[in-house]
Scaffold this motif. Sequence first.
Motif, PDB file in Angstrom:
ATOM      1  N   ASP A  48      -2.794   1.509   2.156  1.00 23.33           N
ATOM      2  CA  ASP A  48      -2.666   2.728   2.945  1.00 23.33           C
ATOM      3  C   ASP A  48      -1.699   2.554   4.129  1.00 23.33           C
ATOM      4  O   ASP A  48      -1.325   3.525   4.766  1.00 23.33           O
ATOM      5  N   LEU A  49      -1.285   1.323   4.384  1.00 24.91           N
ATOM      6  CA  LEU A  49      -0.405   1.062   5.523  1.00 24.91           C
ATOM      7  C   LEU A  49       1.071   1.109   5.122  1.00 24.91           C
ATOM      8  O   LEU A  49       1.430   0.776   3.992  1.00 24.91           O
ATOM      9  N   GLN A  50       1.898   1.503   6.067  1.00 27.80           N
ATOM     10  CA  GLN A  50       3.344   1.579   5.842  1.00 27.80           C
ATOM     11  C   GLN A  50       3.906   0.184   5.571  1.00 27.80           C
ATOM     12  O   GLN A  50       3.520  -0.789   6.193  1.00 27.80           O
ATOM     13  N   GLY A  51       4.816   0.101   4.620  1.00 26.60           N
ATOM     14  CA  GLY A  51       5.513  -1.151   4.346  1.00 26.60           C
ATOM     15  C   GLY A  51       4.807  -2.080   3.376  1.00 26.60           C
ATOM     16  O   GLY A  51       5.253  -3.202   3.165  1.00 26.60           O
ATOM     17  N   CYS A  52       3.725  -1.631   2.776  1.00 26.66           N
ATOM     18  CA  CYS A  52       3.034  -2.513   1.831  1.00 26.66           C
ATOM     19  C   CYS A  52       3.708  -2.415   0.450  1.00 26.66           C
ATOM     20  O   CYS A  52       4.422  -1.468   0.159  1.00 26.66           O
ATOM     21  N   GLN A  71       0.526  -5.694   2.820  1.00 26.73           N
ATOM     22  CA  GLN A  71       1.518  -5.416   3.840  1.00 26.73           C
ATOM     23  C   GLN A  71       2.184  -6.698   4.358  1.00 26.73           C
ATOM     24  O   GLN A  71       3.291  -6.662   4.846  1.00 26.73           O
TER      25      GLN A  71
END
Length: 182
Positions: free
Chosen positions: A130-134, A96
């Motif tokens: 699992d995180l947004q923007g990775c 990310q």
Amino acid sequence: MLQKFANWFRELFFGKELEIALVGLQNAGKTTLVNTMATGKFEEDTIPTIGFNFRSVKKGKVQMKMWDVGGQARFREQWEKYCRSADVIIFVVDAQDQGNLDIARQQLNQLISWPSLEGIPLLVLGNKYDLQGCITEQELITQMNLNSIKDRVVACFSISAKKNSNIDEMLKWLSKLQRKNK
């Protein structure tokens, strides 16, 4: 020849033993990965590694001796020392944190340029997928220029140490590695 036979016999009946060096920039999730592999669950209160941590983890028939080395700039010169006796180098990247990908690539290139580390297999893990923007696994391969590495076995996986996601694929890959003769 006798050593190879002994290693094969030991792995056949008693399992495999691997010495692993985990390196990467600070806050990539190296310690979280080791703790999740050891306990099967995420611990919220992980503190930054100062120097190194050592942990022995057994997964199936694979016994892993894991050196988790601090990723702050002052510890990066020590990476080579921990990696030279490893059967595999695991380089963890925060997938990310795109602002640090250039630094991560530079540090990886510097690390694998050491003659003492020639031929040691390399596993690059894009953590926090699992995180947004990775970035994706393919983007990580491109950004880290992994296709240009020709002097060793290289693999790359996207994982989430926090969610314990895709760790099984990483473990399958590790279990197929041949231990180097020491």
